[in-house]
Design a protein around this motif. Structure first.
Motif, mmCIF file in Angstrom:
data_model
loop_
_atom_site.group_PDB
_atom_site.id
_atom_site.type_symbol
_atom_site.label_atom_id
_atom_site.label_comp_id
_atom_site.label_asym_id
_atom_site.label_seq_id
_atom_site.Cartn_x
_atom_site.Cartn_y
_atom_site.Cartn_z
ATOM 1 N N GLY A 198 -3.136 0.921 -15.001
ATOM 2 C CA GLY A 198 -2.884 1.919 -13.965
ATOM 3 C C GLY A 198 -1.438 2.018 -13.521
ATOM 4 N N PRO A 221 13.132 2.525 -15.074
ATOM 5 C CA PRO A 221 12.374 3.536 -14.335
ATOM 6 C C PRO A 221 11.308 2.946 -13.415
ATOM 7 N N GLU A 222 10.718 1.826 -13.829
ATOM 8 C CA GLU A 222 9.616 1.307 -13.014
ATOM 9 C C GLU A 222 10.111 0.734 -11.685
ATOM 10 N N ILE A 247 -7.129 0.047 -18.983
ATOM 11 C CA ILE A 247 -5.809 0.543 -18.576
ATOM 12 C C ILE A 247 -5.488 -0.021 -17.200
ATOM 13 N N THR A 300 -11.799 -4.981 -16.688
ATOM 14 C CA THR A 300 -12.375 -6.295 -16.384
ATOM 15 C C THR A 300 -11.794 -6.898 -15.105
ATOM 16 N N PRO A 321 1.439 1.432 -24.719
ATOM 17 C CA PRO A 321 1.429 0.267 -25.630
ATOM 18 C C PRO A 321 0.652 0.476 -26.940
ATOM 19 N N GLY A 357 -6.155 -2.824 -23.148
ATOM 20 C CA GLY A 357 -7.386 -3.593 -22.999
ATOM 21 C C GLY A 357 -8.494 -3.243 -23.972
HETATM 22 C C1 LIG Z 1 10.394 5.191 -19.006
HETATM 23 C C2 LIG Z 1 8.975 4.779 -19.210
HETATM 24 C C3 LIG Z 1 8.047 5.742 -19.506
HETATM 25 C C4 LIG Z 1 6.715 5.392 -19.708
HETATM 26 N N1 LIG Z 1 5.845 6.390 -20.003
HETATM 27 C C5 LIG Z 1 4.545 6.068 -20.163
HETATM 28 C C6 LIG Z 1 3.580 7.087 -20.451
HETATM 29 O O1 LIG Z 1 3.885 8.276 -20.588
HETATM 30 N N2 LIG Z 1 2.296 6.728 -20.562
HETATM 31 C C7 LIG Z 1 1.895 5.425 -20.421
HETATM 32 O O2 LIG Z 1 0.683 5.170 -20.524
HETATM 33 N N3 LIG Z 1 2.770 4.450 -20.181
HETATM 34 C C8 LIG Z 1 4.083 4.730 -20.050
HETATM 35 N N4 LIG Z 1 4.966 3.730 -19.798
HETATM 36 C C9 LIG Z 1 4.478 2.336 -19.812
HETATM 37 C C10 LIG Z 1 3.795 1.971 -18.500
HETATM 38 O O3 LIG Z 1 4.786 1.543 -17.582
HETATM 39 C C11 LIG Z 1 2.793 0.798 -18.693
HETATM 40 O O4 LIG Z 1 3.459 -0.269 -19.315
HETATM 41 C C12 LIG Z 1 1.593 1.199 -19.548
HETATM 42 O O5 LIG Z 1 0.988 2.382 -19.060
HETATM 43 C C13 LIG Z 1 0.586 0.071 -19.547
HETATM 44 O O6 LIG Z 1 -0.440 0.352 -20.475
HETATM 45 P P1 LIG Z 1 -1.865 -0.329 -20.386
HETATM 46 O O7 LIG Z 1 -2.461 -0.053 -19.053
HETATM 47 O O8 LIG Z 1 -2.628 0.125 -21.555
HETATM 48 O O9 LIG Z 1 -1.573 -1.872 -20.616
HETATM 49 P P2 LIG Z 1 -1.604 -3.093 -19.617
HETATM 50 O O10 LIG Z 1 -0.762 -2.837 -18.438
HETATM 51 O O11 LIG Z 1 -1.339 -4.286 -20.433
HETATM 52 O O12 LIG Z 1 -3.096 -3.136 -19.091
HETATM 53 C C14 LIG Z 1 -4.206 -3.500 -19.845
HETATM 54 C C15 LIG Z 1 -5.404 -3.538 -18.902
HETATM 55 O O13 LIG Z 1 -6.603 -3.714 -19.665
HETATM 56 C C16 LIG Z 1 -7.477 -4.558 -18.947
HETATM 57 N N5 LIG Z 1 -8.394 -5.128 -19.926
HETATM 58 C C17 LIG Z 1 -8.148 -6.093 -20.854
HETATM 59 N N6 LIG Z 1 -9.228 -6.295 -21.631
HETATM 60 C C18 LIG Z 1 -10.179 -5.432 -21.198
HETATM 61 C C19 LIG Z 1 -11.502 -5.142 -21.616
HETATM 62 N N7 LIG Z 1 -12.063 -5.774 -22.649
HETATM 63 N N8 LIG Z 1 -12.199 -4.208 -20.943
HETATM 64 C C20 LIG Z 1 -11.630 -3.545 -19.905
HETATM 65 N N9 LIG Z 1 -10.379 -3.776 -19.479
HETATM 66 C C21 LIG Z 1 -9.653 -4.693 -20.125
HETATM 67 C C22 LIG Z 1 -6.571 -5.529 -18.252
HETATM 68 O O14 LIG Z 1 -7.216 -6.061 -17.109
HETATM 69 C C23 LIG Z 1 -5.365 -4.659 -17.881
HETATM 70 O O15 LIG Z 1 -5.533 -4.083 -16.591
HETATM 71 C C24 LIG Z 1 6.297 4.046 -19.597
HETATM 72 C C25 LIG Z 1 7.231 3.077 -19.276
HETATM 73 C C26 LIG Z 1 8.557 3.415 -19.089
HETATM 74 C C27 LIG Z 1 9.525 2.348 -18.750
#
Ligand SMILES: Cc1cc2nc3c(=O)[nH]c(=O)nc-3n(C[C@H](O)[C@H](O)[C@H](O)COP(=O)(O)OP(=O)(O)OC[C@H]3O[C@@H](n4cnc5c(N)ncnc54)[C@H](O)[C@@H]3O)c2cc1C
Ligand SMILES: Nc1ncnc2c1ncn2[C@@H]1O[C@H](COP(=O)(O)O)[C@@H](O)[C@H]1O
Lengths: 340, 265
Positions: A283, B16-17, A281, A302, A251, A227
């Protein structure tokens, strides 16, 4: 059943810790393990022994005692200056076959994993990798290791009841660093080392090692997710103001916005800051495990229904790209918060 | 004539998820869980296929696991691998790192004498990077782990890898045969090639071997060969948070936040 090179009958009730050093400096994870090892050893009435390999490293012995070891076994040789799995596994194997420890622990660092992976096979014993907690039964001497590598917040408990040593690698940052006690004394034991160039098949051609970031120690962790749209400079500014570090979800790391070393979570780093920020993030559990030891979590998202708010102390529904610059401006007015 | 023979070790893992622990039985519920190729192993395969692009290499995918792995591993064929060998046998069940690495090493010996054995960095449900050094130890070969960049010098029969470690890197050179693990996400795995896809999913270039085929010692495989036992599962405790929503104008929210920061820092 496969048998280990030495077994329960000829073990010595001791805990050995591999002390990893980089350019003569002990790695933090080794000291963390010493602290935990001291606790376990005290509960069981065992002794704690450090195993230190390197070139001219004996001056580190006092620190090893200060962090809880009763003894340190030292192997010095020019060929041990930098880690090579060939040289290190030979020396450690010899030490273990001499000392017959019941438990052998090492940091789950790149070198620690290389070493442990080979030694466990050489000694025909069990290896519990990347542990997040350790328990030792004072009666039976059985080590139980906790690992989280199953996803979905699942913890598994692993044991190797019939094989010795009971080997585990420990994830950096899971155990706190104990207080150093400079008055603690111990016994140093210099090992005989026989090594020659031809025993080392893998040659080190080049080595460029900088400081490296260590997110496990930072008091403030400012994490950004998908995000924040790659705006890690903004988060860096905020982190710098509070002597903190920037972390990230997977990501943005995969997309190349930030180094992999800064990935927080299940497959990244587990941190224990005083304050963690989660900006943009969602979560996912994979991420949340990386900040669950934070004293205080602030989430900015957001989406009011984002799961991250379940895991936050302060929940702020706002656009991080606007909120963070405004926060930076406010902190600048706070001399005691804004470190330099 | 092939100049280079490469074995890529690949595994199929539950997503895993989707994994959950049954709160009653404290067992992992695998019933509903979908599987995928362990993502780091796709990076390993890509390294092998690039060697094949550069040299006359033969790429064999090796895996130990149940028959359900087959259809997933065929994806590797569709990406350009030449052959899949699946080590599958009831007797392999319950293997920990020691038994897994023994079994894979026996499989490798049966395949022949590969110049390189390429693994992923770690499996998402596994031993976190302990399998590659374990295979190297059974075969008494050198290893270079966490490699982001790999080069083979056929003249000198050496492999050179850039090992990515915290804060920097090392360049290591080892004589072949050698075991390599590939740094996760260090490359972009290619897509399936539609021209070979159909053949990949129906063709005969997938072989299944049992414990007899690889002439393994029964004491070293599956449960008997595994020193480690899982004594229990737990769902990780999640720390309770205050979950206090800060509402109001942005500058008000910021002031509240700064007050708290002052308290904690
Ligand atoms: C085996 C395995 C291991 C993994 N290990 C890890 C790990 O170690 N660490 C990890 O982080 N992930 C890991 N993942 C990935 C994890 O499952 C999630 O996909 C990842 O954490 C999502 O990242 P994110 O929250 O940045 O992205 P997203 O899930 O896409 O979330 C983005 C968020 O940003 C918000 N947003 C958008 N624009 C804004 C803005 N302008 N201001 C505020 N908020 C905004 C959105 O509402 C959304 O909630 C792993 C996955 C697998 C399968
Ligand atoms: N059952 C298996 N079959 C084939 N390869 C495996 C298997 N288990 C592990 N590996 C390989 O070893 C690597 C590291 O796995 P691990 O040590 O389990 O984290 C994986 O990325 C695979 O390349």
């Amino acid at each position: 059943m496969v048998a280990s090179l030495y077994g329960v009958d000829d073990e010595r009730k001791t805990i050995w810790v591999f002390l990893e050093q980089r350019d003569g400096e002990l790695e933090r994870v080794s000291l963390e393990i010493l602290f935990k090892g001291r606790q376990l050893a005290d509960e069981a009435g065992w002794s704690l022994i450090g195993l230190l390999l390197g070139h001219q490293v004996r001056d580190q012995a006092q620190r090893v005692f200060a962090y809880g070891a009763d003894e340190v076994w030292i192997a010095e040789h020019p060929l041990l200056e930098h880690f090579t799995v060939d040289a290190y596994s030979q020396v450690v194997e010899k030490a273990l076959m001499n000392g017959h420890p019941s438990v052998f622990l090492c940091g789950a660092t790149p070198n620690g994993r290389d070493l442990a992976g080979r030694l466990a096979v050489r000694l025909r014993t069990g290896l519990n990798a990347d542990c997040t907690d350790l328990r030792l039964d004072p009666q039976s001497g059985l080590l139980t290791s906790e690992v989280t590598g199953f996803g979905g917040g699942v913890i598994a408990l692993l044991e190797s009841p019939h094989h010795r040593p009971q080997m585990s690698t420990v994830r950096p940052g899971v155990f706190p660093l104990g207080e150093e006690d400079p008055d603690r004394e111990g016994h140093s034991h210099m090992m005989e080392v026989e090594l020659s160039e031809d025993m080392i098949s893998t040659k080190l051609i080049e080595r460029v090692i900088g400081e490296g970031v260590d997110l496990t120690q930072t008091p403030v962790l400012v994490c950004g997710g998908r995000g924040i749209d790659g705006k890690f400079d903004m988060l860096q500014n905020l982190a710098d103001m509070m002597a903190g570090e920037v972390g990230a979800t997977r990501p943005p790391v995969d997309e190349g916005h930030i180094e992999r070393e800064r990935q927080v979570g299940q497959t990244g780093v587990v941190c224990r800051p005083k304050v963690a920020f989660a900006c943009g993030i969602s979560g996912a559990f994979h991420f949340v495990v990386g900040i669950q030891d934070a004293d205080f979590v602030v989430a900015i998202n957001t989406d009011p229904n984002a799961p991250i708010f379940e895991y936050a102390d302060f929940c702020i529904v706002d656009d991080a790209l606007q909120f963070i610059p405004a926060l930076i401006e406010e902190i600048q007015k706070e001399p005691e918060l804004a470190n330099d | 004539m092939t100049e280079l023979m490469v074995v890529v070790c690949m595994k199929v893992v539950p997503k895993p998820e989707e994994i959950r622990v049954d709160p009653e039985t404290r067992r992992i519920e695998r019933g509903q869980v979908r599987s995928e190729i362990n993502p780091p192993d796709m990076n390993a395969l890509e390294v092998a296929l690039r060697l094949k692009d550069l040299h006359q290499a033969r790429v064999v995918i090796l895996s130990m696991g149940p028959p359900l792995f087959e259809e997933y591993l065929r994806v590797g064929l569709a990406m350009g691998a030449d052959e899949v060998v699946l080590l599958s046998d009831q007797l392999f069940a319950g293997a920990d790192t020691l038994a897994t690495t023994y079994t894979l090493a026996k499989g490798i010996e049966k395949i022949g004498q590969p110049d390189l054995i390429i693994c992923g960095e770690e499996s998402s449900d596994g031993a976190t990077g302990q399998v590659p050094p374990g295979i190297a130890e059974w075969l008494d070969q050198p290893q270079i782990t966490l490699v982001a960049d790999l080069e083979v010098d056929l003249q000198r029969q050496v492999v050179r890898g850039r090992r990515e470690i915290g804060g920097g890197f090392e360049v290591l050179e080892a004589p072949m045969p050698a075991v390599i693990s590939v740094k996760t996400a260090s490359n972009e795995p290619r897509f399936m090639d539609y021209e070979i896809k159909e053949d990949a999913f129906t063709g005969k270039n997938l072989t299944v071997w049992t414990h007899e085929d690889i002439e393994s010692d029964k004491e070293y495989i599956g449960t008997p060969g595994s020193p480690t036992i899982v004594s229990g599962f737990e769902q990780a405790a999640v720390r309770e948070r205050k979950r206090q929503f800060l509402t109001g104008a942005r500058d008000e929210v910021i002031r509240k936040l700064v007050d708290v920061l002052r308290e904690y820092l």
